[in-house]
Design a protein around this motif. Structure first.
Motif, PDB file in Angstrom:
ATOM      1  N   PHE A  28       8.059  44.015  19.711  1.00  0.00           N
ATOM      2  CA  PHE A  28       9.307  44.923  20.107  1.00  0.00           C
ATOM      3  C   PHE A  28       8.957  46.001  21.216  1.00  0.00           C
ATOM      4  O   PHE A  28       8.128  46.631  21.412  1.00  0.00           O
ATOM      5  CB  PHE A  28       8.643  45.767  18.282  1.00  0.00           C
ATOM      6  N   GLN A  29      10.202  46.297  21.595  1.00  0.00           N
ATOM      7  CA  GLN A  29       9.799  47.026  23.207  1.00  0.00           C
ATOM      8  C   GLN A  29      10.450  48.214  22.819  1.00  0.00           C
ATOM      9  O   GLN A  29      12.439  48.335  21.973  1.00  0.00           O
ATOM     10  CB  GLN A  29      10.943  46.233  24.242  1.00  0.00           C
ATOM     11  N   ILE A  30      10.832  49.278  22.650  1.00  0.00           N
ATOM     12  CA  ILE A  30      10.957  50.662  22.509  1.00  0.00           C
ATOM     13  C   ILE A  30      10.800  51.231  23.544  1.00  0.00           C
ATOM     14  O   ILE A  30       9.974  51.304  24.423  1.00  0.00           O
ATOM     15  CB  ILE A  30       9.769  51.467  21.551  1.00  0.00           C
ATOM     16  N   ASP A  31      12.384  52.497  23.789  1.00  0.00           N
ATOM     17  CA  ASP A  31      12.504  52.740  24.883  1.00  0.00           C
ATOM     18  C   ASP A  31      13.402  54.038  24.885  1.00  0.00           C
ATOM     19  O   ASP A  31      12.927  54.272  23.806  1.00  0.00           O
ATOM     20  CB  ASP A  31      13.537  51.948  26.461  1.00  0.00           C
ATOM     21  N   ARG A  73       1.945  43.814  15.557  1.00  0.00           N
ATOM     22  CA  ARG A  73       2.309  43.688  16.073  1.00  0.00           C
ATOM     23  C   ARG A  73       2.616  45.485  17.012  1.00  0.00           C
ATOM     24  O   ARG A  73       2.063  45.895  18.031  1.00  0.00           O
ATOM     25  CB  ARG A  73       3.566  42.865  16.426  1.00  0.00           C
ATOM     26  N   LEU A  74       2.968  45.946  15.902  1.00  0.00           N
ATOM     27  CA  LEU A  74       3.532  47.401  16.112  1.00  0.00           C
ATOM     28  C   LEU A  74       2.044  48.496  15.833  1.00  0.00           C
ATOM     29  O   LEU A  74       2.188  49.257  17.924  1.00  0.00           O
ATOM     30  CB  LEU A  74       4.181  48.212  14.895  1.00  0.00           C
ATOM     31  N   THR A  75       1.517  48.566  16.189  1.00  0.00           N
ATOM     32  CA  THR A  75      -0.253  49.477  16.354  1.00  0.00           C
ATOM     33  C   THR A  75      -1.082  48.790  17.395  1.00  0.00           C
ATOM     34  O   THR A  75      -1.453  49.500  18.339  1.00  0.00           O
ATOM     35  CB  THR A  75      -0.818  49.268  15.316  1.00  0.00           C
ATOM     36  N   GLN A  76      -0.869  47.568  17.887  1.00  0.00           N
ATOM     37  CA  GLN A  76      -1.006  46.957  18.787  1.00  0.00           C
ATOM     38  C   GLN A  76      -0.340  47.355  20.261  1.00  0.00           C
ATOM     39  O   GLN A  76      -0.808  47.766  21.154  1.00  0.00           O
ATOM     40  CB  GLN A  76      -1.429  45.553  18.788  1.00  0.00           C
ATOM     41  N   PRO A  79       0.125  51.626  20.088  1.00  0.00           N
ATOM     42  CA  PRO A  79      -0.430  52.829  19.171  1.00  0.00           C
ATOM     43  C   PRO A  79      -0.050  54.191  19.093  1.00  0.00           C
ATOM     44  O   PRO A  79      -0.896  54.942  18.719  1.00  0.00           O
ATOM     45  CB  PRO A  79      -2.017  52.727  19.216  1.00  0.00           C
ATOM     46  N   GLN A  80       0.439  54.507  20.026  1.00  0.00           N
ATOM     47  CA  GLN A  80       1.262  56.043  20.036  1.00  0.00           C
ATOM     48  C   GLN A  80       2.362  56.403  19.402  1.00  0.00           C
ATOM     49  O   GLN A  80       2.714  57.199  19.138  1.00  0.00           O
ATOM     50  CB  GLN A  80       1.367  56.722  22.045  1.00  0.00           C
ATOM     51  N   TYR A  97       5.202  57.694  13.911  1.00  0.00           N
ATOM     52  CA  TYR A  97       5.462  59.237  14.624  1.00  0.00           C
ATOM     53  C   TYR A  97       7.143  59.256  15.641  1.00  0.00           C
ATOM     54  O   TYR A  97       7.013  59.633  15.541  1.00  0.00           O
ATOM     55  CB  TYR A  97       4.214  58.903  15.634  1.00  0.00           C
ATOM     56  N   LEU A  98       7.085  57.720  15.346  1.00  0.00           N
ATOM     57  CA  LEU A  98       8.846  57.527  16.495  1.00  0.00           C
ATOM     58  C   LEU A  98      10.219  58.875  15.073  1.00  0.00           C
ATOM     59  O   LEU A  98      10.479  59.235  15.257  1.00  0.00           O
ATOM     60  CB  LEU A  98       9.203  56.690  16.355  1.00  0.00           C
TER      61      LEU A  98
END
Length: 317
Positions: A28-31, A73-76, A79-80, A97-98
């Motif tokens: 999961f790529q977050i930008d 996968r998201l928490t690994q 983690p922020q 948190y998003l």
């Protein structure tokens, strides 16, 4: 990059270095575009959830395993942004948190309760897959396999469709899903073997590309009620006011052989072809790739009428 338009599996081991540093290791790529991507999902869900989210023969065991995989996968990976804790002996609490949403899950990773700020998702989340899809910038699909080796699309959350729909594909097998794709004939003859690879082998990543004349994420074949078909459809290149983009899909396949299933994620990106045009090597590669498309591929990609004007624009100063 080959200068040819090709239809092939193109699967690489997940995590292969593609010069994107840590992002290559992420499912999961977050930008910086997260808010926009989420808003598009919320709008799609509010329009009509069943238009974008479907399940078929999606067992609770598979649903739980997929939810557990996504959350792990998201928490690994981030983690922020994500946290998951046991709230009691048999329940879990997942927090983003998003979005500031908290999902309470039972021991089987099924959704029990949602705590959300004022911008509550409407309609309320139908399942844990629906809720988790609203936390990421990827579309999600799940393919399952039976003991007799048949396969079917078991779940799909598709808010960024590229001219195809969840309702039309749910429950179909791999070959039927891809039958309309020009150039898929050889691959479809190996459909069962490909599904076995998706489920049984190590995680993989692949990429697909096409051309778009806008950067709209949601190109469902059926426009929302308030928008005309011509305005919604896109793929209309205007050489007087040229707008052209590579629409690129990063697809991750993560098999769960214990559950006879695989998670398939689709992350959509756009790359402005006006920038590609300035690079002589990339411009040449794109030009020859478009030129190499068969009539069937041009029709499938919606480029029959615009191919000549696009090529002329690419070659212009």
């Amino acid at each position: 990059m080959s200068g040819r338009y090709e239809v092939k599996p193109g699967m690489m081991p997940f995590g292969s270095c593609l010069s994107n540093t840590q992002a290559d290791q992420q499912v999961f790529q977050i930008d910086e575009n997260f808010i926009h991507y989420r808003q598009i999902k919320l709008l799609a869900r509010a329009e009509r959830l069943s238009k974008y989210y479907q399940t078929y023969n999606y067992s609770q065991a598979v649903a739980g395993a997929i939810a557990c995989l996504i959350i792990n996968r998201l928490t690994q990976e981030h983690p922020q942004y994500f946290d998951c804790q046991k709230s009691s002996a048999n329940t879990w609490r997942f927090h983003s948190y998003l979005t500031q949403e908290t999902l309470d899950l039972d021991a089987n990773w099924q959704l029990q309760q949602v705590k959300t700020p004022d911008n509550l998702a409407t309609p309320t989340y139908a399942s844990i897959l629906d809720a988790l899809a609203a936390q990421v910038q990827e579309d999600l699909t799940v393919i399952c396999r039976s003991q007799n080796a048949s396969n079917w699309l078991s779940a799909i959350h598709l808010c960024y469709p590229n001219h195809w729909s969840a309702e039309a594909k749910i429950g179909q097998d791999f070959a039927a899903i891809h039958a309309p794709v020009a150039g898929m004939e050889k691959i479809n003859r190996r459909a069962d073997a490909i599904v076995n690879t998706m489920i049984d082998r190590e995680p993989m990543v692949r990429f697909a590309w096409g051309l778009s004349t806008d950067t709209r994420l949601n190109h469902h074949p059926e426009p929302p009620p308030e928008i005309s078909v011509s305005q919604w459809h896109g793929r209309s290149f205007d050489s007087q006011y040229p707008r052209l983009y590579l629409r690129i899909e990063r697809q991750v396949i993560w098999g769960l052989p214990k559950y006879e299933a695989a998670l398939f994620t689709i992350r959509t990106y756009f790359r402005d072809c006006s920038a590609i045009k300035k690079d002589s090597v990339l411009r040449s590669k794109l030009y020859t790739a478009i030129e190499s498309m068969t009539p069937e591929s041009l029709a499938y990609k919606g480029l029959v009428e615009s191919k000549a004007s696009i090529l002329q624009w690419l070659n212009s100063v």
